[in-house]
Scaffold this motif. Structure first.
Motif, PDB file in Angstrom:
ATOM      1  N   UNK A 146       0.814  -1.212   0.000  1.00 40.42           N
ATOM      2  CA  UNK A 146       0.000   0.000   0.000  1.00 40.42           C
ATOM      3  C   UNK A 146       0.849   1.265   0.000  1.00 40.42           C
ATOM      4  N   UNK A 147       2.178   1.137   0.080  1.00 42.78           N
ATOM      5  CA  UNK A 147       3.052   2.307   0.047  1.00 42.78           C
ATOM      6  C   UNK A 147       3.345   2.714  -1.392  1.00 42.78           C
ATOM      7  N   UNK A 148       3.594   4.002  -1.654  1.00 45.65           N
ATOM      8  CA  UNK A 148       4.068   4.402  -2.984  1.00 45.65           C
ATOM      9  C   UNK A 148       5.466   3.843  -3.231  1.00 45.65           C
ATOM     10  N   UNK A 149       5.872   3.858  -4.496  1.00 49.13           N
ATOM     11  CA  UNK A 149       7.186   3.298  -4.786  1.00 49.13           C
ATOM     12  C   UNK A 149       7.663   3.595  -6.184  1.00 49.13           C
ATOM     13  N   UNK A 150       8.772   2.974  -6.532  1.00 55.20           N
ATOM     14  CA  UNK A 150       9.400   3.128  -7.837  1.00 55.20           C
ATOM     15  C   UNK A 150      10.336   1.967  -8.071  1.00 55.20           C
ATOM     16  N   UNK A 151      11.247   2.132  -9.011  1.00 52.76           N
ATOM     17  CA  UNK A 151      12.176   1.058  -9.337  1.00 52.76           C
ATOM     18  C   UNK A 151      13.497   1.648  -9.815  1.00 52.76           C
ATOM     19  N   UNK A 152      14.595   1.077  -9.340  1.00 55.61           N
ATOM     20  CA  UNK A 152      15.925   1.424  -9.841  1.00 55.61           C
ATOM     21  C   UNK A 152      16.339   0.360 -10.846  1.00 55.61           C
ATOM     22  N   UNK A 153      16.786   0.810 -12.017  1.00 57.16           N
ATOM     23  CA  UNK A 153      17.263  -0.072 -13.079  1.00 57.16           C
ATOM     24  C   UNK A 153      18.752   0.206 -13.280  1.00 57.16           C
ATOM     25  N   UNK A 203      17.591  -4.892 -11.131  1.00 48.46           N
ATOM     26  CA  UNK A 203      16.534  -3.991 -10.694  1.00 48.46           C
ATOM     27  C   UNK A 203      16.388  -4.057  -9.183  1.00 48.46           C
ATOM     28  N   UNK A 204      15.999  -2.933  -8.612  1.00 48.55           N
ATOM     29  CA  UNK A 204      15.726  -2.846  -7.175  1.00 48.55           C
ATOM     30  C   UNK A 204      14.383  -2.157  -6.994  1.00 48.55           C
ATOM     31  N   UNK A 205      13.458  -2.830  -6.329  1.00 49.81           N
ATOM     32  CA  UNK A 205      12.170  -2.236  -6.006  1.00 49.81           C
ATOM     33  C   UNK A 205      12.347  -1.232  -4.880  1.00 49.81           C
TER      34      UNK A 205
END
Length: 262
Positions: free
Chosen positions: A235-242, A252-254
């Motif tokens: 339920x938290x916002x997020x992104x991704x490192x490529x 990749x890192x969530x």
């Protein structure tokens, strides 16, 4: 031993901005949530070489919404790439941000890598489409070099196991997937639209490595998760490192960060 160079791409997605800088979408102040996400993500992973926003940039598809995004991006000393999603007007997007960002469809060089930005936007349609001219462009790009390729688009090009979202993913995806699977250059595909983490792969014919695909969480509000989140807190916002390594490896890192207190 000399370590391979790495290009670091921060992927964020689905901010759903509005012309009103204090405007709310899904009960949240979308511009503030995007700014909050940028601050947290860059704190976690900086430095990065490129910020990639994978669609649904502007919920009300307004000039003002893109102006708000441009103002936010102008505060960053960072190259930016943008994709249009179903909640976008790609003409206004390009007019407002064409001088600040690379906008799909286009290709970017990142060291040994090629980042191919596809536009799956079709005006008036929630689902995604990639038409023949863009597929022809993709064919030329894949034939033009030998280095590794990362592909980005807004709509998932395969079912993700969500009854709500699978019907509004990329329509007639077979033509795209056929090309991506046939090219050993393509090392991964990233997309937005699902507002959640998702990871999967598709086998290639013969002995080639499978094609791996990842969805990115939203900076604003999650949808129901079709897959368990490795970090918990779906339920938290997020992104991704490529991380694109010049030897062809892709890691990749969530990313997740606490919701904005409003």
């Amino acid at each position: 031993m000399v370590q391979p160079l790495t290009r670091r791409v921060l992927q964020l997605s689905d901010p759903h901005l509005l012309a009103d800088p204090r405007g709310h979408c899904r009960g949240r102040e979308s511009l503030a949530w995007l700014a909050h996400g940028l601050e947290h993500a860059l704190t976690q992973v900086a430095p990065v070489d490129l910020l990639l926003l994978t669609g649904d940039l502007c919920q009300d598809e307004s000039w003002g919404g893109y102006a708000r995004l441009r103002e936010l991006l102008e505060s960053l000393d960072l190259p930016v790439a943008l994709l249009g999603g179903n909640h976008d007007d790609t003409v206004l997007l390009r007019a407002a941000l064409g001088r600040r960002a690379a906008i799909a469809p286009t290709a970017l060089a990142l060291g040994a890598w090629r980042l191919l930005l596809l536009s799956s936007h079709r005006p008036g349609d929630v689902a995604g489409w990639i038409e023949a001219p863009q597929l022809a462009w993709l064919d030329r790009e894949l034939a033009a070099g030998t280095g590794p390729v990362l592909v980005a688009l807004h709509h998932p090009p395969l079912p993700i196991g969500s009854a709500e979202l699978d019907g509004i993913g990329l329509q007639r995806p077979e033509a795209l997937l056929e090309r991506l699977l046939a090219s050993q250059r393509v090392r991964g595909v990233v997309f937005g639209h699902v507002h959640q983490h998702w990871a999967g792969s598709v086998a290639r014919a013969g002995c080639g490595a499978p094609l791996t695909l990842w969805a990115c969480p939203s900076t604003l509000a999650p949808f129901a998760a079709a897959q368990s989140c490795p970090l918990g807190r779906p339920d938290w916002p997020g992104g991704r490192l490529l991380e694109l390594r010049d030897d062809g490896r892709l890691e990749t890192t969530l990313l997740r960060w606490p919701p904005l207190a409003e």
